[in-house]
Design an enzyme around this catalytic site. Structure first.
Site, PDB file in Angstrom:
ATOM      1  N   MET A  30       0.814  -1.220  -0.029  1.00 38.69           N
ATOM      2  CA  MET A  30       0.030   0.121   0.154  1.00 38.69           C
ATOM      3  C   MET A  30       0.944   1.421   0.007  1.00 38.69           C
ATOM      4  O   MET A  30       0.481   2.205   0.449  1.00 38.69           O
ATOM      5  CB  MET A  30      -0.888   0.165   1.232  1.00 38.69           C
ATOM      6  CG  MET A  30      -1.909  -1.376   1.209  1.00 38.69           C
ATOM      7  SD  MET A  30      -3.419  -0.990   2.007  1.00 38.69           S
ATOM      8  CE  MET A  30      -2.891  -0.749   3.701  1.00 38.69           C
ATOM      9  N   HIS A  37       9.015  -3.399   3.565  1.00 34.31           N
ATOM     10  CA  HIS A  37       8.612  -3.668   2.078  1.00 34.31           C
ATOM     11  C   HIS A  37       9.928  -3.807   1.310  1.00 34.31           C
ATOM     12  O   HIS A  37       9.896  -4.854   0.429  1.00 34.31           O
ATOM     13  CB  HIS A  37       8.103  -2.368   1.620  1.00 34.31           C
ATOM     14  CG  HIS A  37       6.886  -1.977   2.272  1.00 34.31           C
ATOM     15  ND1 HIS A  37       6.722  -0.784   2.941  1.00 34.31           N
ATOM     16  CD2 HIS A  37       5.559  -2.555   2.267  1.00 34.31           C
ATOM     17  CE1 HIS A  37       5.666  -0.658   3.468  1.00 34.31           C
ATOM     18  NE2 HIS A  37       5.054  -1.650   3.110  1.00 34.31           N
ATOM     19  N   GLN A  61     -10.233  -2.338   2.633  1.00 32.78           N
ATOM     20  CA  GLN A  61      -9.837  -3.023   3.708  1.00 32.78           C
ATOM     21  C   GLN A  61      -9.699  -2.009   4.890  1.00 32.78           C
ATOM     22  O   GLN A  61      -9.211  -2.493   5.875  1.00 32.78           O
ATOM     23  CB  GLN A  61      -8.526  -3.696   3.337  1.00 32.78           C
ATOM     24  CG  GLN A  61      -7.406  -2.815   3.150  1.00 32.78           C
ATOM     25  CD  GLN A  61      -6.229  -3.666   2.822  1.00 32.78           C
ATOM     26  OE1 GLN A  61      -5.802  -3.857   1.818  1.00 32.78           O
ATOM     27  NE2 GLN A  61      -5.218  -3.720   3.624  1.00 32.78           N
ATOM     28  N   GLY A 147       4.563 -10.353   4.444  1.00 30.56           N
ATOM     29  CA  GLY A 147       5.529 -10.038   5.519  1.00 30.56           C
ATOM     30  C   GLY A 147       4.899 -10.907   6.777  1.00 30.56           C
ATOM     31  O   GLY A 147       3.703 -11.211   6.741  1.00 30.56           O
ATOM     32  N   LYS A 149       5.001  -9.901   9.493  1.00 33.49           N
ATOM     33  CA  LYS A 149       4.607  -8.989  10.664  1.00 33.49           C
ATOM     34  C   LYS A 149       2.866  -9.215  10.579  1.00 33.49           C
ATOM     35  O   LYS A 149       2.212  -8.924  11.507  1.00 33.49           O
ATOM     36  CB  LYS A 149       4.955  -7.733  10.231  1.00 33.49           C
ATOM     37  CG  LYS A 149       4.990  -6.570  11.226  1.00 33.49           C
ATOM     38  CD  LYS A 149       3.839  -5.755  11.236  1.00 33.49           C
ATOM     39  CE  LYS A 149       3.539  -4.683   9.952  1.00 33.49           C
ATOM     40  NZ  LYS A 149       2.495  -3.992  10.400  1.00 33.49           N
TER      41      LYS A 149
HETATM   42  P1  AMP Z   1       1.404  -3.012   3.713  1.00 38.06           P
HETATM   43  O1  AMP Z   1       1.998  -1.844   2.685  1.00 38.06           O
HETATM   44  O2  AMP Z   1       1.344  -2.409   4.983  1.00 38.06           O
HETATM   45  O3  AMP Z   1       0.323  -3.317   3.005  1.00 38.06           O
HETATM   46  O4  AMP Z   1       2.350  -4.169   3.448  1.00 38.06           O
HETATM   47  C1  AMP Z   1       2.824  -4.630   2.257  1.00 38.06           C
HETATM   48  C2  AMP Z   1       3.536  -6.022   2.655  1.00 38.06           C
HETATM   49  O5  AMP Z   1       4.799  -5.570   3.493  1.00 38.06           O
HETATM   50  C3  AMP Z   1       2.658  -7.051   3.200  1.00 38.06           C
HETATM   51  O6  AMP Z   1       3.129  -8.387   2.976  1.00 38.06           O
HETATM   52  C4  AMP Z   1       3.374  -6.580   4.894  1.00 38.06           C
HETATM   53  O7  AMP Z   1       3.058  -7.933   5.683  1.00 38.06           O
HETATM   54  C5  AMP Z   1       4.817  -6.526   4.570  1.00 38.06           C
HETATM   55  N1  AMP Z   1       5.504  -5.796   5.789  1.00 38.06           N
HETATM   56  C6  AMP Z   1       4.841  -4.663   6.384  1.00 38.06           C
HETATM   57  N2  AMP Z   1       5.803  -4.231   7.356  1.00 38.06           N
HETATM   58  C7  AMP Z   1       6.843  -5.223   7.372  1.00 38.06           C
HETATM   59  C8  AMP Z   1       7.821  -5.350   8.284  1.00 38.06           C
HETATM   60  N3  AMP Z   1       8.142  -4.631   9.426  1.00 38.06           N
HETATM   61  N4  AMP Z   1       8.691  -6.416   8.059  1.00 38.06           N
HETATM   62  C9  AMP Z   1       8.444  -7.400   6.861  1.00 38.06           C
HETATM   63  N5  AMP Z   1       7.227  -7.331   6.172  1.00 38.06           N
HETATM   64  C10 AMP Z   1       6.757  -6.149   6.224  1.00 38.06           C
END
Ligand code: AMP
Length: 288
Positions: A30, A37, A61, A147, A149
């Site tokens: 996102m 990321h 979401q 991730g 997380k």
């Molecule tokens: P988001 O942009 O928050 O939707 O995250 C995109 C991807 O990055 C998702 O698969 C998350 O799980 C992963 N992600 C977010 N934060 C972390 C982190 N601290 N370590 C590893 N992966 C992450």
């Protein structure tokens, strides 16, 4: 690095590589990129001929409209960072491109969607599973990177791809942390200095639970209670849950013998954060 905003253009751009049998690695995001990321992008870079990243703040979401409105957005910076991490193609669709007029389908993973994050954020996982199903169909990668997380999300996506026979390997990537142990999150930029400091308690509380497990404590209730108490000792916190659950079903366990996972969710100054840690039932350390 190329950027496409239309599904048809992205598909056309990827078609020759696909015909030549090249592998596509996909990282959905996102935006508001951070080192977490970038670690997904570099994992994808290592294993695939072409790396595609999506940049889409998915409105469906967000159960909280102000969270959607305040979600950090900086596409130009994200593209620079992605290019630096070896990304070949960015897919940055508009809301209308993903949800055109007449769009009327919801993908729901039952069970997993209604507990924990799903219980606290009604509709959140329906939004996640629908957009991820769409993105995996649009990009059709050999591998997609997520991730750890967002552990519940990862499990949900594993279930979704298995159930819908989506032929992408789901690759789980370890959580990247700030120097103080706080799990990196796009929402961290909304924390004040004090809130950031307070939020580091999440990781400390999870580590403490592992230390207690190392000392021989096996009862999940005792460990979850200790995690919750340590988090609640922070003045700026609003604790949502601290639980110890089975890694597959995410249902609470009684004992930690099978290496379950501790999941926590808490808000700091209204910024909701999550974290987790697998608890390993190591043998008690010899005393003295
Ligand atoms: P988001 O942009 O928050 O939707 O995250 C995109 C991807 O990055 C998702 O698969 C998350 O799980 C992963 N992600 C977010 N934060 C972390 C982190 N601290 N370590 C590893 N992966 C992450």
């Amino acid at each position: 690095m190329k950027t496409y905003e239309r599904i048809a253009d992205l598909r056309a751009a990827l078609a020759p590589a696909r015909r030549e049998g090249k592998s596509i690695g996909f990282v959905p995001t996102m935006g508001a990129l951070h080192a977490g990321h970038l670690s997904l992008l570099s994992r994808a870079r290592d294993k695939n001929d072409i790396v595609v990243m999506s940049l889409f703040v998915n409105p469906t979401q967000f159960n909280d409209p102000s969270d959607f409105k305040n979600y950090p957005r900086d596409a130009e910076r994200d593209k620079e960072l992605a290019a630096g991490a070896g990304c070949d193609v960015v897919f940055a669709p508009s809301r209308e491109e993903i949800y055109p007029e007449g769009f009327d389908t919801v993908v729901t993973v039952r069970g997993l969607s209604d507990i924990l994050e799903g219980a606290s954020r009604p509709g959140h996982f329906a939004g996640v599973s629908t957009v991820v199903a769409k993105l995996l169909n649009i990009v059709q990668p050999a591998r997609a990177y997520f991730g750890e997380k967002d552990y519940q999300q990862l499990q949900l996506i594993r279930r979704l791809t298995a159930d819908l026979d989506i032929p992408a390997e789901i690759v789980a990537c370890p959580t990247v942390r700030e120097p103080d142990g706080l799990a990196m999150s796009s929402r961290n930029v909304r924390l004040s200095v004090e809130e950031h400091k307070a939020a580091a308690v999440l990781n400390r509380a999870l580590s403490q639970a592992q230390n207690m497990a190392d000392a021989g404590i096996r009862e999940a209730r005792v460990l979850a209670g200790a995690i919750g108490r340590m988090i609640l000792a922070e003045p700026l916190v609003d604790l949502d849950y601290a639980v110890i659950v089975d890694r597959e079903t995410l249902r609470e366990v009684d004992r930690i013998d099978g290496s379950p996972i501790a999941l926590v969710a808490a808000s700091f100054g209204g910024v909701r954060l999550i974290d987790n840690r697998v608890l390993v039932p190591t043998s008690p350390r010899p005393r003295g």
